[in-house]
Design an enzyme around this catalytic site. Structure first.
Site, PDB file in Angstrom:
ATOM      1  N   HIS A 181      42.754  54.000  37.942  1.00 16.60           N
ATOM      2  CA  HIS A 181      43.262  53.096  38.743  1.00 16.60           C
ATOM      3  C   HIS A 181      42.145  52.588  39.726  1.00 16.60           C
ATOM      4  CE1 HIS A 181      43.247  56.363  41.590  1.00 16.60           C
ATOM      5  NE2 HIS A 181      43.341  55.559  42.786  1.00 16.60           N
TER       6      HIS A 181
HETATM    7  C1  UD1 Z   1      44.451  53.339  47.416  1.00 13.63           C
HETATM    8  C2  UD1 Z   1      43.448  54.051  47.931  1.00 13.63           C
HETATM    9  C3  UD1 Z   1      42.585  54.967  46.926  1.00 13.63           C
HETATM   10  C4  UD1 Z   1      43.630  55.808  46.209  1.00 13.63           C
HETATM   11  C5  UD1 Z   1      44.942  55.146  45.723  1.00 13.63           C
HETATM   12  C6  UD1 Z   1      45.878  56.140  45.184  1.00 13.63           C
HETATM   13  C7  UD1 Z   1      42.201  52.606  49.461  1.00 13.63           C
HETATM   14  C8  UD1 Z   1      41.014  51.814  49.933  1.00 13.63           C
HETATM   15  N1  UD1 Z   1      42.508  53.190  48.309  1.00 13.63           N
HETATM   16  O1  UD1 Z   1      44.177  52.544  46.184  1.00 13.63           O
HETATM   17  O2  UD1 Z   1      41.775  55.705  47.583  1.00 13.63           O
HETATM   18  O3  UD1 Z   1      43.017  56.587  45.295  1.00 13.63           O
HETATM   19  O4  UD1 Z   1      45.495  54.381  47.091  1.00 13.63           O
HETATM   20  O5  UD1 Z   1      46.908  55.339  44.578  1.00 13.63           O
HETATM   21  O6  UD1 Z   1      42.564  53.118  50.474  1.00 13.63           O
HETATM   22  N2  UD1 Z   1      50.566  47.989  44.934  1.00 13.63           N
HETATM   23  C9  UD1 Z   1      51.721  48.142  44.523  1.00 13.63           C
HETATM   24  N3  UD1 Z   1      52.817  48.965  45.260  1.00 13.63           N
HETATM   25  C10 UD1 Z   1      52.469  49.841  46.289  1.00 13.63           C
HETATM   26  C11 UD1 Z   1      51.058  49.781  46.646  1.00 13.63           C
HETATM   27  C12 UD1 Z   1      50.006  49.060  45.790  1.00 13.63           C
HETATM   28  O7  UD1 Z   1      52.135  47.501  43.799  1.00 13.63           O
HETATM   29  O8  UD1 Z   1      53.339  50.778  46.610  1.00 13.63           O
HETATM   30  C13 UD1 Z   1      49.516  47.413  44.277  1.00 13.63           C
HETATM   31  C14 UD1 Z   1      49.362  45.932  44.952  1.00 13.63           C
HETATM   32  O9  UD1 Z   1      49.207  44.977  44.198  1.00 13.63           O
HETATM   33  C15 UD1 Z   1      48.160  46.376  45.894  1.00 13.63           C
HETATM   34  C16 UD1 Z   1      47.428  47.368  44.676  1.00 13.63           C
HETATM   35  O10 UD1 Z   1      48.298  47.887  44.135  1.00 13.63           O
HETATM   36  O11 UD1 Z   1      47.287  45.072  46.071  1.00 13.63           O
HETATM   37  C17 UD1 Z   1      46.448  48.223  45.269  1.00 13.63           C
HETATM   38  O12 UD1 Z   1      46.858  48.753  46.279  1.00 13.63           O
HETATM   39  P1  UD1 Z   1      45.926  49.473  47.471  1.00 13.63           P
HETATM   40  O13 UD1 Z   1      46.923  50.334  48.598  1.00 13.63           O
HETATM   41  O14 UD1 Z   1      45.139  48.165  48.146  1.00 13.63           O
HETATM   42  O15 UD1 Z   1      44.862  50.384  46.987  1.00 13.63           O
HETATM   43  P2  UD1 Z   1      45.020  51.442  45.741  1.00 13.63           P
HETATM   44  O16 UD1 Z   1      44.341  50.925  44.264  1.00 13.63           O
HETATM   45  O17 UD1 Z   1      46.321  51.741  45.560  1.00 13.63           O
END
Ligand code: UD1
Length: 367
Positions: free
Chosen positions: A213
């Site tokens: 991811h």
């Molecule tokens: C975040 C953490 C990362 C961790 C990961 C574990 C940061 C910078 N990154 O990355 O260190 O390894 O979590 O999962 O804090 N989304 C959903 N549903 C959710 C959450 C996210 O659909 O419940 C999607 C959204 O499109 C979002 C994307 O995932 O824009 C990324 O989510 P985000 O929290 O920005 O970063 P992660 O890649 O999850």
């Protein structure tokens, strides 16, 4: 004493639960002698999908958060700023003595920035890890958090050395071990009681567990498409189980990369904690870019390939079962490991299931 415990994203939840337990046990035991520790659990809302958040509360038995800031997704600046705005108002109202932050996600750094400016003491669980790669958002979060925290609670001794090199005073650094392993040890019986392997129709030591991811792997069309092709190739050798993170799912669909999920290459929705532990314990090989899985692989001694140029968790390589790999070489590395021993390495010191008790004691000592 009042503590605000901050969690926001999936890998935070298994790190806060043992600490919340340690507080409950302390309160049950010590209340008449030293007074109570009041802990409020703050969910920032960085992760919000049922299978990225609630399922972990349910499976781990974490009580519902006292406050959910409900920030949701956004750019780094937007997400960090939203957490800061909500958390500042909360700190104003609650006037905690300490905040406790875990790991390296945006919620960790945002909470820390707010508390530091308000003169609230900060304890950072999982301090001192460094990839020395500032292209990773987590590295920025780690550096900022550790620079501002008052108490730096480290999972391994390499983290102590990193902090000392950065000039952190020795007395602020406490080697406590890996709190995520506290959750693992406590939840293993439940994971073993599940029928995860049967449900997925795979056999112990006869499948590869994949999670990917990181933006560096999934946010580029060429690399993501090459990755999926390689996984299909590997699946000819051993069945692959790949729960797909929402970020990865979003990029696959944005780039129009279509892949059928079949019995050789199973593309699943994100899975819960117990299913994941079961897969990590039983896999022949783990292929990942997650920090947590590198550590769980090390605990289970499951051979692990990490698809990254570096790791902030070098002990998983020097002592554990982890090895770094690249897109160009991972097919060879997979073959190598599949032909090697099925369990490797050793469990690092203080990855023993008791980190949370040590952490609470250090916070009490510093109060
Ligand atoms: C975040 C953490 C990362 C961790 C990961 C574990 C940061 C910078 N990154 O990355 O260190 O390894 O979590 O999962 O804090 N989304 C959903 N549903 C959710 C959450 C996210 O659909 O419940 C999607 C959204 O499109 C979002 C994307 O995932 O824009 C990324 O989510 P985000 O929290 O920005 O970063 P992660 O890649 O999850």
């Amino acid at each position: 004493m009042k503590i605000l415990v901050v969690a926001g994203a999936r890998p935070n939840f298994m790190k806060i639960k043992p600490f919340m337990n340690a507080i409950s046990e302390f309160n049950a035991r010590e209340i008449s002698k030293t007074g109570r520790v009041d802990a409020l659990l703050i969910h920032t809302g960085q992760h919000y999908d049922e299978n990225m958040s609630e399922i972990f509360f349910r499976e781990l038995g974490i009580r519902p958060p006292d406050v959910n800031l409900g920030v949701g997704s956004g750019s780094h600046a937007v997400q960090t700023a939203q957490i800061m705005i909500g958390f500042e108002a909360l700190c104003d109202r609650e006037k905690p003595d300490w905040i406790v932050v875990v790991g390296d996600v945006n919620s960790t750094m945002a909470g820390t920035l707010v508390a530091a400016k308000m003169g609230i003491r900060i304890a950072h669980i999982e301090a001192g890890l460094r990839s020395y790669d500032r292209t990773m958002p987590e590295e920025i979060n780690r550096v900022v958090t550790d620079r501002l925290a008052d108490l730096l609670l480290t999972p391994s001794e390499d983290a102590d050395l990193n902090l000392l090199r950065e000039g952190v005073p020795r007395e602020q650094i406490k080697f406590v071990g890996n709190i995520m392993i506290d959750s693992l040890v406590e939840n293993l019986p439940k994971a073993r009681a599940l029928d995860t392997l049967a449900k997925l129709r795979v056999n112990s030591l006869r499948f590869i567990y994949v999670t990917l991811h990181r933006p560096s792997n999934v946010d580029g069309q060429a690399s993501l498409s090459a990755l999926m092709d390689r996984l299909e190739e590997i699946a000819h050798r051993l069945p692959v189980v790949f729960p797909v993170h929402p970020r990865t799912r979003k990029m696959l669909s944005e780039y129009g990369i279509k892949h059928r999920s079949d019995s050789r290459l199973q593309l699943l929705d994100p899975i819960g904690y117990h299913d994941s532990l079961s897969l990590a314990e039983n896999a022949r090989l783990i292929l990942t870019d997650s920090g947590g899985l590198q550590e769980e692989a090390t605990y289970f001694r499951t051979p692990c390939l990490t698809l990254r140029p570096n790791t902030e968790r070098p002990i998983t390589i020097t002592m554990g079962s982890n090895r770094l790999t690249k897109l160009d070489s991972f097919m060879d590395d997979v073959h190598d490991l599949i032909n090697g021993p099925d369990r490797m390495g050793q469990v690092p010191p203080l990855w023993d299931g008791h980190a949370a008790e040590r952490i609470l004691q250090y916070i009490l000592d510093a109060s």
